[in-house]
Scaffold this motif. Structure first.
Motif, PDB file in Angstrom:
ATOM      1  N   THR A  42       0.862  -1.184   0.000  1.00 46.52           N
ATOM      2  CA  THR A  42       0.000   0.000   0.000  1.00 46.52           C
ATOM      3  C   THR A  42       0.892   1.225   0.000  1.00 46.52           C
ATOM      4  O   THR A  42       1.873   1.286   0.741  1.00 46.52           O
ATOM      5  CB  THR A  42      -0.917   0.027   1.238  1.00 46.52           C
ATOM      6  OG1 THR A  42      -1.711  -1.165   1.249  1.00 46.52           O
ATOM      7  CG2 THR A  42      -1.835   1.238   1.237  1.00 46.52           C
ATOM      8  N   LYS A  65      -2.994   0.460  -3.968  1.00 48.20           N
ATOM      9  CA  LYS A  65      -2.506  -0.861  -3.580  1.00 48.20           C
ATOM     10  C   LYS A  65      -1.888  -1.551  -4.789  1.00 48.20           C
ATOM     11  O   LYS A  65      -2.411  -1.449  -5.899  1.00 48.20           O
ATOM     12  CB  LYS A  65      -3.650  -1.701  -3.017  1.00 48.20           C
ATOM     13  CG  LYS A  65      -4.161  -1.148  -1.705  1.00 48.20           C
ATOM     14  CD  LYS A  65      -5.130  -2.119  -1.062  1.00 48.20           C
ATOM     15  CE  LYS A  65      -5.496  -1.642   0.320  1.00 48.20           C
ATOM     16  NZ  LYS A  65      -4.438  -1.813   1.302  1.00 48.20           N
ATOM     17  N   VAL A  99      -0.364  -2.223   8.397  1.00 46.77           N
ATOM     18  CA  VAL A  99      -1.711  -1.666   8.450  1.00 46.77           C
ATOM     19  C   VAL A  99      -2.218  -1.833   9.879  1.00 46.77           C
ATOM     20  O   VAL A  99      -2.380  -2.953  10.359  1.00 46.77           O
ATOM     21  CB  VAL A  99      -2.654  -2.376   7.455  1.00 46.77           C
ATOM     22  CG1 VAL A  99      -4.069  -1.844   7.593  1.00 46.77           C
ATOM     23  CG2 VAL A  99      -2.149  -2.191   6.036  1.00 46.77           C
ATOM     24  N   LYS A 121      -5.046   0.059  11.027  1.00 43.13           N
ATOM     25  CA  LYS A 121      -6.497   0.070  10.827  1.00 43.13           C
ATOM     26  C   LYS A 121      -6.766   0.458   9.385  1.00 43.13           C
ATOM     27  O   LYS A 121      -6.197   1.415   8.881  1.00 43.13           O
ATOM     28  CB  LYS A 121      -7.183   1.066  11.756  1.00 43.13           C
ATOM     29  CG  LYS A 121      -8.684   1.120  11.531  1.00 43.13           C
ATOM     30  CD  LYS A 121      -9.372   2.124  12.425  1.00 43.13           C
ATOM     31  CE  LYS A 121     -10.871   2.134  12.137  1.00 43.13           C
ATOM     32  NZ  LYS A 121     -11.574   3.096  12.975  1.00 43.13           N
ATOM     33  N   GLU A 122      -7.642  -0.307   8.748  1.00 42.13           N
ATOM     34  CA  GLU A 122      -8.041  -0.002   7.386  1.00 42.13           C
ATOM     35  C   GLU A 122      -9.514  -0.366   7.278  1.00 42.13           C
ATOM     36  O   GLU A 122      -9.869  -1.501   6.958  1.00 42.13           O
ATOM     37  CB  GLU A 122      -7.196  -0.801   6.405  1.00 42.13           C
ATOM     38  CG  GLU A 122      -7.347  -0.371   4.969  1.00 42.13           C
ATOM     39  CD  GLU A 122      -6.336  -1.063   4.063  1.00 42.13           C
ATOM     40  OE1 GLU A 122      -5.360  -0.376   3.696  1.00 42.13           O
ATOM     41  OE2 GLU A 122      -6.508  -2.245   3.777  1.00 42.13           O
ATOM     42  N   ASP A 123     -10.356   0.598   7.583  1.00 49.64           N
ATOM     43  CA  ASP A 123     -11.798   0.357   7.637  1.00 49.64           C
ATOM     44  C   ASP A 123     -12.502   1.674   7.366  1.00 49.64           C
ATOM     45  O   ASP A 123     -12.314   2.635   8.103  1.00 49.64           O
ATOM     46  CB  ASP A 123     -12.170  -0.174   9.022  1.00 49.64           C
ATOM     47  CG  ASP A 123     -13.597  -0.668   9.108  1.00 49.64           C
ATOM     48  OD1 ASP A 123     -14.439  -0.277   8.267  1.00 49.64           O
ATOM     49  OD2 ASP A 123     -13.887  -1.441  10.034  1.00 49.64           O
TER      50      ASP A 123
END
Length: 155
Positions: A72, A114, A145, A147-149
């Protein structure tokens, strides 16, 4: 640009949104029973929230690293001002790009993308830098990562 008109929601709308954020496949009939409202009411509320643009779509949350997209990057771009909106639209349509933000500060655009590997990122950056609208870029690679939300708590 999105329509920034605020949409007023009540407790039924709020509960519906909260449940959809947990699982967008939830049965409206089951949810209506739990909320003590008719399924038709929930269907109408859902339709209105879609029409108002509160709900922009229904999708799955995917762990892209499990599909091989383990890299990413966060790319900051300084863009020629008279071509900013055009550039943002162009870049938003590229396959690897997941976020495009129009920002203020040293850079004009923040891009999150990405890739499967460093070579793919390298090719992306080289094509980006060939774009005459781009004055300069600064790229960071995500190491972990945390947090990826895209979901936030609705209050």
């Amino acid at each position: 640009m999105s329509d920034r008109k605020r949409v007023e929601i009540d407790t039924v709308d709020r509960k519906l949104l909260i449940e959809l954020l947990k699982d967008s496949r939830v049965s409206l009939r089951k949810l209506a029973e739990e909320m003590n409202v008719s399924p038709a009411t929930l269907h109408n509320r859902l339709f209105r929230l879609v029409q108002e643009g509160v709900i922009k779509g229904f999708t799955a949350l995917i762990d892209y690293s499990k599909l091989g997209y383990s890299l990413t990057s966060i790319i900051m771009a300084k863009v020629d001002g008279k071509h900013l909106v055009e550039f943002e639209r162009e870049i938003a349509n590229l396959d690897n790009v997941i976020l495009v933000y129009d920002i203020v500060g040293e850079y004009d655009v923040a891009i999150v993308a990405k890739f499967r590997n460093v070579e793919d990122l390298d090719n992306f950056l080289k094509s980006l830098l060939k774009n005459p609208k781009v004055e300069r870029t600064h790229t960071s690679i995500v190491l972990n990562v945390v947090k990826e939300d895209p979901r936030i708590k609705i209050v």
